[in-house]
Enzyme design. Structure first.
Site: not given
Length: 485
Positions: A78, A153, A177
């Site tokens: 990420k 996210s 997330s």
């Protein structure tokens, strides 16, 4: 069938027998990315040169019997996790040119385990969002239906694993997330106990809630990755100095005698009937394996969303104050003086959702309002944590849906932030309480979109939630389904 559909043990066996090379695994990853990523937008940055060099280095090792636990496996990171020499943008214009000079601890641990990073994953800007529509670069799309969101996210991480672009990915989970996009994309997402995995090198959003964890195609792979990244880190003052158990040995398949709590707030009003039905079916599977469940209550559930958004936004307003155009990232070049430069840099660099949360947090922390909002939210957080502790005195795990609905259409909720925030109502409590939770696929709705089952455990008892998730997974086929792209 893709080679990425194999289990880690099967891939390592092929590598040992020289039936497969690490370079071929990396080739498979980049081939798939070129085939499908223009439909998904899961990646922000690719590191093809670095990945191929690492693959060649691993292929040239003389004794492959003494290999790392994640030897040769392509991984996506990420883009809010620091990677030395590779851009880390947090999907924000303000960090569009930021190249870290050090690795996050989890990245160093993946390197020690001999995994191969192929690139950085798209996300909501600074991890603020539940749909991955808040990326400053481009929205990520759900591989099961590209008209729908992948969740956020960590939407890029979940979409890439579901689409077979990487073997596994790392995400971060502040209010759901990891688990919410895992549920929307039909993969496994694990949020460890706060303090179990080092946050050193994770770009801070809400420091008392953030936690890094794995996104994988099955529970066994999640256990492998957690085994590598868990553990005390002297660089992180919130890292817990507690023993790390053998997570793989916990996957016994035995849930006989297990006591499950099912909060009525998690299967009642606001939960889509199709989601509720799939969760009840999953409970029947666990019952057939010898577990028992009872309906219980988490009485402060109604206060989760306001408490979470006040605490998270307050911490964000403090953490994001460092982006002023002086030390990090992009600087506005049209300003006439220092104050103007600060203002223009932040106005141009941050997106609408980040600005909204900075303003909410700054207001909550301001003189005259601190006691009414931030202090009260922290008091509510304590009550929520106590709710969980009381249930865990009688039960081994808490089970419910990961999300109230399946993935919605892109653009459907982006102009209604309050409706979007409510979608986090089943995941935020876990972050406020600091306990671990895992989302595993438990079926599909009538539109063919995945549904996630959330299993919540006691603090530092990831072994039990992995054991329950693995036992359930072994008696269903939902995790074997793959999207057609």
């Amino acid at each position: 069938m893709s080679v990425f559909d194999l289990r880690i043990q099967e891939i390592h066996e092929q590598l040992r027998r020289k039936q497969l090379s690490v370079s071929e695994l990396v080739d498979e990853s980049f081939k798939r990315i070129k085939e499908v990523d223009s439909q998904l937008n899961a990646f922000i940055t690719l590191d093809e040169e670095g990945a191929r060099a690492k693959a060649e280095e691993l292929d040239n090792l003389s004794n492959t019997d003494e290999t790392g636990l994640l030897f040769g496996l392509p991984v996506g990171i990420k883009d809010n996790i620091s990677t030395r020499g590779v851009k880390t943008t947090c999907a924000s214009k303000i960090l569009a040119n930021f190249v870290p000079v050090y690795n996050a601890t989890v990245v160093d641990k993946l390197n020690e385990a001999q995994a191969v990073m192929v690139g950085k994953m798209n996300m909501d800007e600074f991890a603020m969002g539940s749909s991955n529509e808040n990326s400053a670069f481009r929205a990520v799309r759900n591989p099961w239906n590209t008209d729908h969101v992948p969740g956020g996210s960590s939407g890029g991480s979940a979409a890439s694993v579901a689409a077979g672009e990487v073997f596994f990915a790392l995400g971060s989970d502040t209010g759901g997330s990891i688990r919410q996009p895992a549920a929307f994309c039909g993969v496994v997402g694990l949020k460890p106990t706060y303090g179990r995995v080092s946050r050193f090198g994770l770009v801070a959003y809400a420091s008392s809630l953030d936690q890094i964890g794995p996104i994988t195609k099955n529970v066994e792979d999640a256990a492998y990755v957690l085994q590598v990244i868990a553990g005390y880190d002297q660089h992180d003052s919130t890292s817990a100095n507690v023993d790390v158990p053998d997570y793989l040995s916990a996957l016994t398949g035995d849930v006989s005698g297990l006591k499950i709590a099912v909060p009525k707030e998690y299967i009642g009003e606001g939960i889509h009937p199709e989601v509720r039905e799939k969760v009840l079916e999953a409970l029947k599977v666990l019952e057939s394996l010898g577990a028992t469940w009872e309906e219980v209550s988490l009485p402060h559930s109604d206060y989760v969303i306001p408490a979470y958004y006040i605490i998270a936004s307050s911490e964000a307003s403090s953490n994001l104050a460092r982006y002023d155009g002086v030390r990090y990232g992009v600087r506005a070049d049209q300003a006439d003086n220092l104050l103007e430069m600060y203002k223009e840099t932040r106005s141009q660099g941050f997106g609408a959702e980040v600005k909204r949360r900075i303003m909410l947090g700054t207001y909550s922390l301001s003189s005259g309002y601190y006691d009414a909002y931030y202090k009260k939210a922290q008091q509510v957080r304590t009550l929520i944590k106590q709710d969980f502790e009381q249930l865990f005195e009688k039960y081994d795990v808490i089970i419910g849906p990961t999300t109230p609905t399946t993935a919605w259409k892109i653009g459907e909720k982006i102009d209604d932030p309050l409706t979007m925030y409510v979608e986090d109502i089943l995941t935020c409590p876990v972050n406020l309480a600091g306990v671990p939770a895992i989302s595993v696929p438990c079926g599909f709705d009538q539109k063919g979109l995945p549904v996630g089952l959330q299993i919540i455990g006691k603090a530092f008892d990831e072994a039990t939630i992995l054991r329950v998730a693995h036992a359930y997974e072994q008696h269903t086929d939902h995790h074997k389904a793959r999207p057609q792209l």
